[in-house]
Design a protein around this motif. Sequence first.
Motif: not given
Lengths: 186, 186
Positions: B49-78
């Motif tokens: 608390s606050p509920s913090l999560l660290g993660c590696v999203i490689s710059a080679g991924n299409h998602s990298f700029e999307m999460v960096r610029q939007s400053g948001e994501c959802v972590i979904n558990l399959p």
Amino acid sequence: MTSPGHKKSVPLDKVRRYLEPGPIVLVSSALEDRRNIMTMGWHSIMAFSPSLLGCVISAGNHSFEMVRQSGECVINLPTTDLTDQTIGIGNTSGGNIDKFEHFGLTADASEAVAAPQIRECYANFECRLVDDRLVDEYNFFIWEVVRARAATSPEYPQTLHYTGDGVFMVAGEVISRRDQFLPQML
Amino acid sequence: MTSPGHKKSVPLDKVRRYLEPGPIVLVSSALEDRRNIMTMGWHSIMAFSPSLLGCVISAGNHSFEMVRQSGECVINLPTTDLTDQTIGIGNTSGGNIDKFEHFGLTADASEAVAAPQIRECYANFECRLVDDRLVDEYNFFIWEVVRARAATSPEYPQTLHYTGDGVFMVAGEVISRRDQFLPQML
């Protein structure tokens, strides 16, 4: 307590094989004439090469100053055979007891660091601290794995994955889907 | 594909219950009129608390700029029901396909972030970027979980834990050792 059999050296860029699944681990450390072990579940692989691992070691732990000042630790991977010891280590303080003696664990000398490693664990990853800039704010340490060894049998041991509240998930069953991966993704 | 049944809100300091065991997760994101999903296994809980999560999203991924610029994501558990989709998502690029459509997944609106969440996943954690100082050097993002929901049945679903090389460990069996913990450690 039986120890795992022969351990082999693991290429440093293959450490993820053992730690990416997210098992609870035992962190061993040494400082001057003291040694200690703590149980730790908040860690992430951060890079293949150099082989980097990030983890949270809370400032409330006896190990905190030991790993920070020595700049070294060993990440040891226990299997379900060591469930009692893993829980016991997480519920005691190295300020009061020598956890190796108390839990009947063998402190083997490491190759590259002064911190001892736990013989009874399935795998041992010797680590040097490479980045402490997030330690003050988040207790987050970034380690480079400089030596890695793992038992050769069983190929996939049963590991403990902590959920909080005294409950562990057990992983051990394996599914291989190699044929569904692009070659460059393997 | 069946969706998990009713989901309930999860207290933010209990997120570790789902993510500390180290499952592979699906990261969904949105930027302008684009949306994407990636498979991710390098993550660690960093605080309750606050509920913090660290993660590696490689710059080679299409998602990298999307999460960096939007400053948001959802972590979904399959769960293991989504093994094929999880692998498929990790072996395709959002630059070429809409992964929701391609893999038959439903993009539900999130409450606190613009990134959609995946209905078919067992749990969804809406995240805001709170610290990007390690992104340039390590591709390491620190997120605050601001909304958390999880299915209520089964209590402990089967989750996928990646080892590399196309092989997943499966966790689902549970052992409870609550009576071996100190009250303050639970």
